[in-house]
Design an enzyme around this catalytic site. Structure first.
Site, PDB file in Angstrom:
ATOM      1  N   LYS A 253      -8.115 -18.068  -4.820  1.00  0.00           N
ATOM      2  CA  LYS A 253      -7.669 -18.833  -3.646  1.00  0.00           C
ATOM      3  C   LYS A 253      -7.053 -17.863  -2.629  1.00  0.00           C
ATOM      4  O   LYS A 253      -5.969 -17.328  -2.836  1.00  0.00           O
ATOM      5  CB  LYS A 253      -6.625 -19.879  -4.048  1.00  0.00           C
ATOM      6  CG  LYS A 253      -6.401 -20.893  -2.949  1.00  0.00           C
ATOM      7  CD  LYS A 253      -5.033 -21.530  -2.962  1.00  0.00           C
ATOM      8  CE  LYS A 253      -3.958 -20.653  -2.422  1.00  0.00           C
ATOM      9  NZ  LYS A 253      -4.120 -20.251  -1.017  1.00  0.00           N
TER      10      LYS A 253
ATOM     11  N   GLU B 170       3.068  -9.749  -7.604  1.00  0.00           N
ATOM     12  CA  GLU B 170       3.242  -8.590  -6.716  1.00  0.00           C
ATOM     13  C   GLU B 170       3.808  -9.138  -5.418  1.00  0.00           C
ATOM     14  O   GLU B 170       3.124  -9.831  -4.675  1.00  0.00           O
ATOM     15  CB  GLU B 170       1.897  -7.878  -6.482  1.00  0.00           C
ATOM     16  CG  GLU B 170       1.310  -7.241  -7.725  1.00  0.00           C
ATOM     17  CD  GLU B 170       2.117  -6.061  -8.274  1.00  0.00           C
ATOM     18  OE1 GLU B 170       3.092  -5.633  -7.621  1.00  0.00           O
ATOM     19  OE2 GLU B 170       1.783  -5.585  -9.364  1.00  0.00           O
TER      20      GLU B 170
ATOM     21  N   CYS C  40       2.691  -4.416   2.111  1.00  0.00           N
ATOM     22  CA  CYS C  40       3.831  -4.616   1.208  1.00  0.00           C
ATOM     23  C   CYS C  40       4.605  -3.320   1.041  1.00  0.00           C
ATOM     24  O   CYS C  40       5.823  -3.318   0.968  1.00  0.00           O
ATOM     25  CB  CYS C  40       3.352  -5.145  -0.129  1.00  0.00           C
ATOM     26  SG  CYS C  40       2.055  -4.145  -0.888  1.00  0.00           S
TER      27      CYS C  40
ATOM     28  N   GLU D 109      12.599  -8.217   4.953  1.00  0.00           N
ATOM     29  CA  GLU D 109      11.266  -7.628   5.118  1.00  0.00           C
ATOM     30  C   GLU D 109      10.683  -8.100   6.449  1.00  0.00           C
ATOM     31  O   GLU D 109      10.366  -9.277   6.607  1.00  0.00           O
ATOM     32  CB  GLU D 109      10.362  -8.086   3.961  1.00  0.00           C
ATOM     33  CG  GLU D 109       8.987  -7.476   4.045  1.00  0.00           C
ATOM     34  CD  GLU D 109       8.014  -7.996   2.991  1.00  0.00           C
ATOM     35  OE1 GLU D 109       8.025  -9.202   2.685  1.00  0.00           O
ATOM     36  OE2 GLU D 109       7.223  -7.185   2.494  1.00  0.00           O
TER      37      GLU D 109
HETATM   38  P1  NAD Z   1       2.790 -16.093   0.900  1.00  0.00           P
HETATM   39  O1  NAD Z   1       3.693 -15.984  -0.267  1.00  0.00           O
HETATM   40  O2  NAD Z   1       3.147 -16.988   2.014  1.00  0.00           O
HETATM   41  O3  NAD Z   1       1.311 -16.538   0.457  1.00  0.00           O
HETATM   42  C1  NAD Z   1       0.584 -15.843  -0.537  1.00  0.00           C
HETATM   43  C2  NAD Z   1      -0.414 -16.796  -1.164  1.00  0.00           C
HETATM   44  O4  NAD Z   1       0.286 -17.795  -1.889  1.00  0.00           O
HETATM   45  C3  NAD Z   1      -1.309 -17.538  -0.186  1.00  0.00           C
HETATM   46  O5  NAD Z   1      -2.611 -17.628  -0.720  1.00  0.00           O
HETATM   47  C4  NAD Z   1      -0.666 -18.916  -0.131  1.00  0.00           C
HETATM   48  O6  NAD Z   1      -1.547 -19.942   0.261  1.00  0.00           O
HETATM   49  C5  NAD Z   1      -0.228 -19.082  -1.560  1.00  0.00           C
HETATM   50  N1  NAD Z   1       0.821 -20.082  -1.771  1.00  0.00           N
HETATM   51  C6  NAD Z   1       1.624 -20.692  -0.863  1.00  0.00           C
HETATM   52  N2  NAD Z   1       2.469 -21.551  -1.484  1.00  0.00           N
HETATM   53  C7  NAD Z   1       2.203 -21.458  -2.808  1.00  0.00           C
HETATM   54  C8  NAD Z   1       2.755 -22.079  -3.972  1.00  0.00           C
HETATM   55  N3  NAD Z   1       3.763 -22.947  -3.899  1.00  0.00           N
HETATM   56  N4  NAD Z   1       2.252 -21.739  -5.171  1.00  0.00           N
HETATM   57  C9  NAD Z   1       1.259 -20.837  -5.287  1.00  0.00           C
HETATM   58  N5  NAD Z   1       0.684 -20.226  -4.215  1.00  0.00           N
HETATM   59  C10 NAD Z   1       1.160 -20.531  -2.999  1.00  0.00           C
HETATM   60  O7  NAD Z   1       2.579 -14.575   1.393  1.00  0.00           O
HETATM   61  P2  NAD Z   1       1.864 -14.078   2.698  1.00  0.00           P
HETATM   62  O8  NAD Z   1       2.737 -14.408   3.852  1.00  0.00           O
HETATM   63  O9  NAD Z   1       0.445 -14.535   2.675  1.00  0.00           O
HETATM   64  O10 NAD Z   1       1.865 -12.492   2.453  1.00  0.00           O
HETATM   65  C11 NAD Z   1       2.867 -11.642   2.850  1.00  0.00           C
HETATM   66  C12 NAD Z   1       3.758 -11.264   1.696  1.00  0.00           C
HETATM   67  O11 NAD Z   1       2.993 -10.709   0.632  1.00  0.00           O
HETATM   68  C13 NAD Z   1       4.775 -10.188   2.044  1.00  0.00           C
HETATM   69  O12 NAD Z   1       6.010 -10.519   1.515  1.00  0.00           O
HETATM   70  C14 NAD Z   1       4.221  -8.942   1.364  1.00  0.00           C
HETATM   71  O13 NAD Z   1       5.183  -7.943   1.093  1.00  0.00           O
HETATM   72  C15 NAD Z   1       3.622  -9.523   0.146  1.00  0.00           C
HETATM   73  N6  NAD Z   1       2.639  -8.613  -0.432  1.00  0.00           N
HETATM   74  C16 NAD Z   1       2.937  -8.003  -1.607  1.00  0.00           C
HETATM   75  C17 NAD Z   1       2.044  -7.091  -2.158  1.00  0.00           C
HETATM   76  C18 NAD Z   1       2.337  -6.393  -3.446  1.00  0.00           C
HETATM   77  O14 NAD Z   1       1.415  -5.843  -4.035  1.00  0.00           O
HETATM   78  N7  NAD Z   1       3.556  -6.397  -3.919  1.00  0.00           N
HETATM   79  C19 NAD Z   1       0.840  -6.823  -1.500  1.00  0.00           C
HETATM   80  C20 NAD Z   1       0.578  -7.470  -0.298  1.00  0.00           C
HETATM   81  C21 NAD Z   1       1.486  -8.378   0.219  1.00  0.00           C
END
Ligand code: NAD
Length: 480
Positions: free
Chosen positions: A179, A252, A286, A382
């Protein structure tokens, strides 16, 4: 210049979900916005709860057959998947730029990285391990696949973060429901289309949502593991939602990575590296450098060099070959980045950038903020955008304590001429990955994990592969 939906249709067939080997329309449709224009690029399918259930049921039904195939058979299919992506690398890169915003060269790099990720896992294998054997008994350690894996990805690196999950999950015998994030679903849907002609039905399923199906997927009783990349806030929700079924999880999450600049380095030489580490993908990485701690002896010069680089950077549509920094990926993040710029102005001194586009595209000029205290929001949180605070330190112990003074522990960098000293500082940083005199080097065979609230579990490397398996020990007595 952004492509019209018309020219996109010429390059790609229609976007469909992948459920049980079939390319199907969604229960409804949703707009995908081009961040370079703020306008709809095209529409794509949106799944509903019933389609989520169908996808999980298909993955569950495919699991026994897929997990019983030999490692070699699965490997051959993953190599074919990588080859299919290689054959359409340029189209995928262009589509990635259109939906995500990043400059085309960075999109090409991401697709190349996604291919390399699949290829790297096809080179790995988990063999049974004989733990003990004598005349009377044999004890063997196996690693069995878990079942259905939910692969949930964010919008900053939709393809590479998908492959980090999908390749180890599939090669070790699991089936997957993927997803993507609602604002970057297109490359994942297209990858599903490639997979439809290579993998047996149900082995990979792709559904999309509007941030409304993640919870149902992570709670689903037939999902055995959740491999999640996203924000720490959502990661906490995922962790809570899997408690009922004690699922395996890899999280992650977010980061607030510090770069510690030791005295003696040349500000002129390292400034471009720091700038790149902070601004690549418009800061939406990230592991981006999100706070710079510079020794007072080079603070002035480093601030000036970073400001010069920011002033000279070309911001624009990722499809324009001159563009170095593309738009912020979505409107919500654009609004958040504006708040961080306002915070920088209120508590520090903006010495470059600070301008945002009013044209409809989500453009932010690279922004450097100096003389800002550690308790400002821009330093504590962040920012996930092209806005970098530069802080001064005198005492190294103090700099390390300030760098570690956060709930995050994803990455970090140390820049110095004395390698022994730089290594020692790196070892004292409370982060899963720390680089010395380089940044963002992430070979797929090297494990990657977040410390503190930046994550749980490991991705990449052999350790990352094992996370998609269950330890199993068989004790055999040699006579009945
Ligand atoms: P997000 O947490 O808003 O969304 C990530 C995913 O989770 C999306 O597919 C979203 O639809 C889904 N999601 C939303 N609500 C959910 C729920 N209740 N249960 C399960 N899934 C749900 O993150 P984002 O804004 O898309 O991405 C940015 C963030 O990701 C930043 O904080 C960044 O640091 C982090 N990130 C971390 C890594 C890593 O490897 N540590 C890599 C890339 C990005």
């Amino acid at each position: 210049m952004s492509a019209s939906p018309k020219s996109l249709e010429n390059e790609f067939t229609e976007f469909r979900l992948l459920i049980d080997g079939r390319q199907v329309p969604g229960a409804s449709r949703m707009d995908v916005i081009n961040p370079a224009t703020g306008k709809p690029l095209l529409q794509c399918p949106r799944a509903d709860r019933a389609q989520l259930d169908e996808a999980v049921a298909a993955a569950k039904a495919a699991f026994p057959g897929w997990s019983r195939r030999s490692w070699e058979e699965r490997r051959v299919m993953l190599v074919a998947l990588a080859d299919a992506l290689i054959a359409r690398q340029d189209e995928f890169a262009r589509l990635l730029t259109l939906e995500q915003g990043k400059p085309l060269m960075q999109a090409q790099f991401e697709i190349g990285g996604a291919i390399a990720m699949i290829q790297a896992f096809t080179q790995m294998k988990i063999e049974p391990k004989v733990l003990r054997e004598d005349a009377t008994q044999k004890i063997v350690q196996l690693r069995a696949p878990l079942g259905v894996v939910a692969a949930i990805t964010p919008w900053n690196f939709p393809m590479i973060l998908l492959m980090i999950k999908l390749a180890p999950a599939l090669i070790s015998g699991n089936t997957v429901v993927a997803k993507p994030a609602p604002t970057t679903p297109l490359t994942t849907l297209k990858f599903g289309e490639l997979a439809a002609s290579i993998l047996p039905p149900g082995v990979l399923n792709v559904i999309t949502d509007q941030n409304d199906l993640g919870g149902a997927l992570t709670q689903h009783p037939d999902v055995a593991k959740v491999a999640f990349t996203g924000s720490t806030a959502t990661g906490r929700k995922v962790m809570a939602s899997v408690a009922g079924t004690l699922k395996r999880i890899t999280l992650e999450l977010g980061g607030n990575d510090a770069a510690i600049i030791l005295p003696g380095v040349s500000a002129k030489e390292i400034a471009p590296k720091i700038f790149f580490g902070a601004m690549i993908n418009a800061g939406q990485v990230c592991l981006a450098i999100k706070r710079v701690y510079a020794h007072e002896s080079i603070y002035e010069e480093l601030c000036a060099e970073l400001a010069k680089l920011a002033d000279g950077a070309v911001v624009g549509d990722g499809l324009d070959p001159k563009t170095e920094i593309g738009p912020v990926q979505n409107k919500a993040q654009f609004e958040k980045v504006k708040e961080f710029i306002a915070d920088g102005r209120a508590h520090g001194k903006v010495i470059a950038g600070g301008k945002v586009s009013e044209s409809g595209g989500y453009f932010v000029s690279p922004t450097i903020v100096r003389d800002i205290p550690d308790d400002a929001r821009l330093v504590r949180e962040e920012q996930f955008g092209p806005v970098t605070p530069v802080l001064k330190y005198r005492d190294l112990d103090d700099a390390i304590a300030r760098a570690n003074g956060t709930e995050y522990g994803l990455g970090g960098t140390v820049w110095g001429n004395d390698l022994a000293q730089a290594y020692e500082v790196a070892a004292r940083m409370d982060s899963g990955t720390v680089w010395v005199n380089k940044h963002l080097d992430l070979p797929p065979d090297i494990p990657f994990a977040g410390a503190k609230q930046s994550g749980l579990g490991t991705e990449m490397g052999h350790e990352g592969l094992e996370e998609f398996t269950q330890l199993k020990v068989i004790h055999v007595a040699k006579s009945a």
